[in-house]
Design an enzyme around this catalytic site. Structure first.
Site, PDB file in Angstrom:
ATOM      1  N   GLU A   1     -54.893  64.250  86.227  1.00 59.59           N
ATOM      2  CA  GLU A   1     -54.185  64.096  85.096  1.00 59.59           C
ATOM      3  C   GLU A   1     -53.613  62.702  84.915  1.00 59.59           C
ATOM      4  O   GLU A   1     -53.786  62.313  83.769  1.00 59.59           O
ATOM      5  CB  GLU A   1     -52.731  64.903  85.697  1.00 59.59           C
ATOM      6  CG  GLU A   1     -51.610  64.959  84.326  1.00 59.59           C
ATOM      7  CD  GLU A   1     -50.191  65.724  84.832  1.00 59.59           C
ATOM      8  OE1 GLU A   1     -50.333  66.054  86.007  1.00 59.59           O
ATOM      9  OE2 GLU A   1     -49.640  65.984  83.930  1.00 59.59           O
TER      10      GLU A   1
ATOM     11  N   ASP B   1     -43.584  61.632  77.978  1.00 60.09           N
ATOM     12  CA  ASP B   1     -42.402  62.098  78.237  1.00 60.09           C
ATOM     13  C   ASP B   1     -41.177  61.146  78.892  1.00 60.09           C
ATOM     14  O   ASP B   1     -40.081  60.892  78.484  1.00 60.09           O
ATOM     15  CB  ASP B   1     -42.312  63.209  79.361  1.00 60.09           C
ATOM     16  CG  ASP B   1     -43.280  64.147  78.818  1.00 60.09           C
ATOM     17  OD1 ASP B   1     -44.032  64.173  77.761  1.00 60.09           O
ATOM     18  OD2 ASP B   1     -43.403  65.458  79.834  1.00 60.09           O
TER      19      ASP B   1
END
Ligand code: DGY
Length: 418
Positions: free
Chosen positions: A390, A163
């Site tokens: 993550e 992103d």
């Protein structure tokens, strides 16, 4: 103490909902994501092949009539995530986002078919999936390869899956932010702001989303009108590999996808032009503003995953990659620590991500066995020491972002049993 393998399986099972799996069990991502699901299916294939196939089937149920598989499917009315189904206002059968993500799913399907003895029923289900994936890859070449050069554009940073990579900084700077833009972020309720994208990034993300919505997500229209249009090296490497893998796995089912072979030849010929000898690197291209984007990010090295036949260039990329992170640290950082855009703990601007390592590992296996083994062992060591998060700090392996992260667990199983 529980074996890491058992913990990995538990993470996946706990994140599983009905027919699909959340990227993590906290509120950060309460839906089904496209490339997360593909990695997750690979993880399931090591202990429950039906879960693996079901994960893929559920994702494909959300395919649009034109062939696109969205980047998010919103299976329930959860509104804790932003932007949720109410913001996107689109979808076919399942409410979804109106953009896509890297089609790693084709490579994953080939791996699952190659490695497992599927029974007749499972083969039949896979065949249906594979036919739909052909439609998905055709969609990329039909709608995103506007110049017909065999390379596809992404029109939103979220499509890349990376992103807030600094690769998008200069193209995003040129996006004219919508006047009186109003929205409320939810990610900061569950994740630290110093690890997440900035407000200026979100302003651009939502401006682009609103523009696509206004154009009713018409694929020909939004690709031409988007204020963001990048031919990304990482993304195209995944598309090329996906295309090659789909042709190969199709043969197992007597499906003839030879029309895709011409696309590959053209893609490779075009892609090689983005190799710059001076920096010994491939760089992404801002198609909208006609600039080469010279950021030393790990996704440029996904070119190894594309398996280009040019041995000389592959060797140069590998020798550069060997200097990218020193070997004492955990690697690979998403951006080279020497690059001025590097940020140690911010999302895709520095931390180590397991899927990047996995992609590079797949690209190295047939080119530099020793280096690929080193990468695999370092990644397994990180996961065994720190479990499934993550992303991670490259200096000390500190856990960042969400915990119980599904693709970290799934890819651990693949690396461990390969
Ligand atoms: C997010 O919300 O951070 C996702 O990565 C978007 O796809």
């Amino acid at each position: 103490m529980k074996e890491t393998v058992e913990i990995a399986k538990e993470v996946l099972k706990n994140n599983r909902r009905s027919g699909y799996t959340l990227p993590t069990n906290n509120k950060l991502y309460p839906a089904q994501w496209n490339w997360d699901s593909a990695f997750i299916a690979l993880g399931y294939s090591y202990f429950n092949i039906d879960y693996a196939i079901k994960e893929l089937e559920t994702l494909i149920t959300g395919q649009w009539d034109d062939g696109m598989i969205p980047h998010i499917l919103f299976h329930d009315n959860d509104e804790s995530y932003f932007p949720n189904h109410k913001t996107w206002e689109c979808g076919n059968k399942i409410p979804s986002s109106g953009i896509t993500q890297p089609p790693i799913i084709a490579t994953i399907v080939k791996k699952i078919v190659d490695k497992n003895k599927l029974n007749q029923g499972q083969m039949k289900r896979m065949e249906i999936i594979i036919k739909k994936l052909k439609k998905y890859l055709d969609w990329f070449f039909n709608y995103r390869d506007t110049n017909k050069i065999g390379l596809v554009s992404i029109i939103h940073p979220w499509e890349s899956g990376l992103d807030n990579s600094p690769i998008w900084d200069s193209p995003l700077d040129k996006v004219k932010i919508e006047e009186n833009l109003k929205y409320e972020r939810r990610d900061l309720n569950v994740s630290k702001s110093e690890n997440r994208p900035l407000k200026k990034d979100y302003d651009a993300y939502i401006t682009l989303l609103n523009q696509f919505k206004k154009d009713k997500y018409n694929p020909s229209k939004i690709v031409n009108e988007s204020m963001f249009n990048v031919i990304d090296i990482g993304f195209n490497s995944i598309v090329i590999r996906a295309t090659k893998d789909l042709i190969e796995v199709g043969k197992r089912f007597n499906l003839n996808f030879s029309d895709l072979e011409n696309k590959i030849a053209l893609s490779e010929e075009s892609l090689i032009k983005f190799y710059k000898e001076e920096e010994q690197s491939f760089f992404s291209y801002d198609f909208k503003n006609h600039n080469l984007i010279k950021v030393d990010a790990i996704s440029n090295y996904f070119i190894l995953f594309a398996d280009l036949g040019n041995k000389e260039i592959n060797n140069k990329i590998i020798s550069k990659l060997k200097k990218y992170n020193s070997q004492r640290e955990y690697f690979f950082t998403t951006v080279n620590p020497k690059d001025k855009t590097f940020e140690e703990t911010r999302y895709w601007r520095g931390p180590v991500w397991i899927n990047s390592n996995w992609i590079i590992y797949q690209g190295l296996i047939n080119k530099d066995k020793n280096f690929s083994e080193l990468l695999k062992n370092k990644t397994l060591e990180l996961l065994e020491n720190k479990n499934f998060h993550e992303y991670y700090n490259f200096k000390n392996g500190d856990c960042l972002g969400a915990n119980n992260f599904s693709w970290s667990a799934a890819l651990y199983l693949d690396l461990k049993f390969n």
